[in-house]
Motif scaffolding. Structure first.
Motif: not given
Length: 84
Positions: A36-51
């Protein structure tokens, strides 16, 4: 081998739980590696990788934080380095 790239935003906690169930019950038992690769986005929280970090410790789940487009290939290399 399964790879998913995302900005890390789900619609709700219910969606996150559904994702956990799919990973736990259907994908992780069957695959050699789930990356699972999570690309940094200025528009959202990006919480899923932490979950995911909080709820999973399986060896065949590899998480990668991707700061920008140029780092996507490095993320794929990380995934493939940990496969069996």
């Amino acid at each position: 081998y399964v790879f998913q790239f995302s900005d890390g935003d789900n619609w709700s906690r219910d969606d996150t739980q559904k994702c956990f169930n799919i990973l736990n019950d259907h994908l992780l038992p069957l695959v050699n590696l789930f990356g699972y690769g999570q690309v940094k986005s200025p528009y959202g929280s990006g919480q899923f990788i932490h979950d995911l970090e909080e709820h999973f410790s399986e060896e065949n789940l590899v998480l990668s934080k991707i700061p920008d487009r140029d780092a996507i290939m490095d993320s794929i290399r990380d995934f493939l380095a940990k496969g069996k």
